[in-house]
Design an enzyme around this catalytic site. Structure first.
Site, mmCIF file in Angstrom:
data_model
loop_
_atom_site.group_PDB
_atom_site.id
_atom_site.type_symbol
_atom_site.label_atom_id
_atom_site.label_comp_id
_atom_site.label_asym_id
_atom_site.label_seq_id
_atom_site.Cartn_x
_atom_site.Cartn_y
_atom_site.Cartn_z
ATOM 1 N N GLN A 86 0.768 -1.141 0.089
ATOM 2 C CA GLN A 86 -0.092 -0.028 -0.042
ATOM 3 C C GLN A 86 0.968 1.264 -0.018
ATOM 4 O O GLN A 86 1.700 1.228 -0.905
ATOM 5 C CB GLN A 86 -0.959 -0.109 1.354
ATOM 6 C CG GLN A 86 -2.099 -0.960 0.834
ATOM 7 C CD GLN A 86 -3.130 -1.071 -0.146
ATOM 8 O OE1 GLN A 86 -3.568 0.192 -0.028
ATOM 9 N NE2 GLN A 86 -2.934 -1.802 -1.003
ATOM 10 N N CYS A 87 0.814 2.088 1.009
ATOM 11 C CA CYS A 87 1.412 3.326 0.946
ATOM 12 C C CYS A 87 2.985 3.348 1.031
ATOM 13 O O CYS A 87 3.571 4.042 0.512
ATOM 14 C CB CYS A 87 0.884 4.360 1.845
ATOM 15 S SG CYS A 87 -0.935 4.519 1.909
ATOM 16 N N CYS A 88 3.499 2.178 1.585
ATOM 17 C CA CYS A 88 4.752 2.020 1.862
ATOM 18 C C CYS A 88 5.482 1.610 0.438
ATOM 19 O O CYS A 88 6.507 1.196 0.226
ATOM 20 C CB CYS A 88 5.051 1.027 2.788
ATOM 21 S SG CYS A 88 4.708 1.750 4.426
ATOM 22 N N ILE A 364 7.293 6.853 5.907
ATOM 23 C CA ILE A 364 5.749 6.698 5.333
ATOM 24 C C ILE A 364 5.047 5.614 6.218
ATOM 25 O O ILE A 364 5.590 4.529 6.639
ATOM 26 C CB ILE A 364 5.921 6.646 4.029
ATOM 27 C CG1 ILE A 364 4.322 6.612 3.212
ATOM 28 C CG2 ILE A 364 6.412 5.166 3.500
ATOM 29 C CD1 ILE A 364 4.380 6.772 1.844
ATOM 30 N N ALA A 365 3.873 5.949 6.500
ATOM 31 C CA ALA A 365 2.913 4.763 7.301
ATOM 32 C C ALA A 365 1.873 4.130 6.072
ATOM 33 O O ALA A 365 1.670 4.793 5.201
ATOM 34 C CB ALA A 365 2.215 5.216 8.387
#
Length: 378
Positions: A86-88, A364-365
């Site tokens: 995902q965002c990572c 980032i999370a």
């Protein structure tokens, strides 16, 4: 002992809000010109690449990294891997690329992330019986517990409630992010590959408290509230970095700037509270490497939500004059699979004038309570 790794080129597209300038572009359309620009920056031949690793969250299956590598003119013998955390994803692709070089499995890796949110797959669950209809869904489950799998905005609103972060504070952070991005537009344009007539991030604008306070509220949790101004827009973009081994540095053109890959980490926090994940993960990164927040010349901190950035910066003791000095995702947008790689691109270019030996941090999370972070040295 692991081999040294260096980041020697980093480029990205501008970030365009969903259904904006890049609405008709595929992931290949976004990533191919960035890969070609990175290779051109250092004069590398496509055949020099040992591996391609790209993060992507919304493509809908297959292996878009392979498709992109072939479309970019890389030889068919060059392997390609697509990663979804995902965002990572984008930053994790860089982490895997660095690990491949550090372990001696590669000398040159193209790594980053790409997201075409505008062209993402329309997702459905297959019906259980022939006479049932497919059930559409916007996102997959991020935890196995329905009662502990909140939408991201709801999780941010809960954080705002727990930490007493008001909408005024969130608006102020968002205003500052836009102001810094506006002031930095010339250097931001220098790291971007112009595409579809867009030369710099499209969402950046003058933002006042009056305008921010008039944006709609999108989530609340008891006293916690989240509005549009304090939320990074869904977006389209690609970002790619070139990582090389020590032995490859001698092949670089004179004047090429190399940043040493110092350390990286991934980890988790509470699965139902993604905004918290950065704090324990970055704290572990600091502890393992004898670092503190004061060691960094520049810090690229993900701004999925203003409240998340506020709390993360406070809990980690980050000096705000070092954080997101070219603006953050609130002023750009959030192309999920590319956002982590954009942080690395930003760190590379923000450090262009940094004194030798200065450090940069990117963090980032992601959904499900994950986080990743990287330390680079000028």
């Amino acid at each position: 002992m692991s081999a040294a790794v260096y980041l020697v080129a980093a480029r990205r597209t501008p970030v365009a809000p969903v259904k904006g300038a890049f609405k008709a572009l595929s992931v290949s359309d976004l990533a191919v010109p960035v890969i070609q620009a990175v290779l051109s920056d250092v004069g590398f031949n496509p055949a020099d690449i040992d591996q391609v690793m790209l993060g992507n969250a919304l493509y809908g299956g297959g292996n878009p990294a392979r498709l992109i590598a072939l479309a970019a003119g890389l030889p068919e013998f060059v392997p390609a891997l697509t990663l979804d955390t995902q965002c990572c994803s984008g930053l994790d692709a860089l982490r895997l690329g660095a690990q491949a070089i550090a372990s001696g499995q590669a000398d040159v890796v193209l790594a980053g992330g790409v997201e075409s949110t505008s062209r993402r797959a329309i997702r459905h669950h297959r019906p259980l019986s022939p006479d049932s209809e497919p059930l559409g869904y916007e996102r997959p489950a991020f935890t196995p517990w329905p009662d502990r799998d909140p939408d991201m905005a709801d999780s941010a609103a809960r954080l705002a409630h727990e930490q007493g972060i008001t909408l005024l504070q969130q608006n102020a952070w968002a205003m500052d992010s836009h102001a810094k991005a506006l002031a930095a537009q010339s250097r931001l344009a220098g790291e971007c590959v112009e595409l579809a007539g867009l030369a710099v991030d499209a969402a950046t604008r003058p933002l006042t408290q009056r305008l921010a306070s008039r944006t709609p509220k999108i989530a609340h949790w008891q006293s916690g509230e989240i509005n549009v101004a304090g939320t990074a827009l869904q977006a389209d973009a690609a970002a790619v970095c070139l990582l090389v081994s020590q032995s490859m540095l001698t092949r670089l053109p004179a004047g090429t700037r190399a940043m040493r890959w110092v350390a990286d980490i991934s980890g988790g926090g509470p699965a139902d509270s993604p905004p918290w994940a950065i704090v324990p993960v970055v704290q572990r990164l600091f502890e393992r490497n004898g670092l503190s927040a004061d060691h960094f010349h520049r810090i690229e901190l993900m701004e999925a939500y203003a409240v998340q950035a506020i709390v993360n910066a406070h809990q980690l003791g980050l000096p705000l004059n070092k954080v997101n000095q070219g603006g953050g995702a609130l002023a750009r947008g959030h192309p999920i699979g590319a956002s982590g790689a954009i942080l690395a691109v930003r760190a590379y270019h923000e450090m262009a004038l940094a004194p030798k030996g200065s450090l940069a941090l990117a963090a980032i999370a992601a959904a499900g309570g994950l986080a990743s972070s990287v330390v680079l040295e000028a």
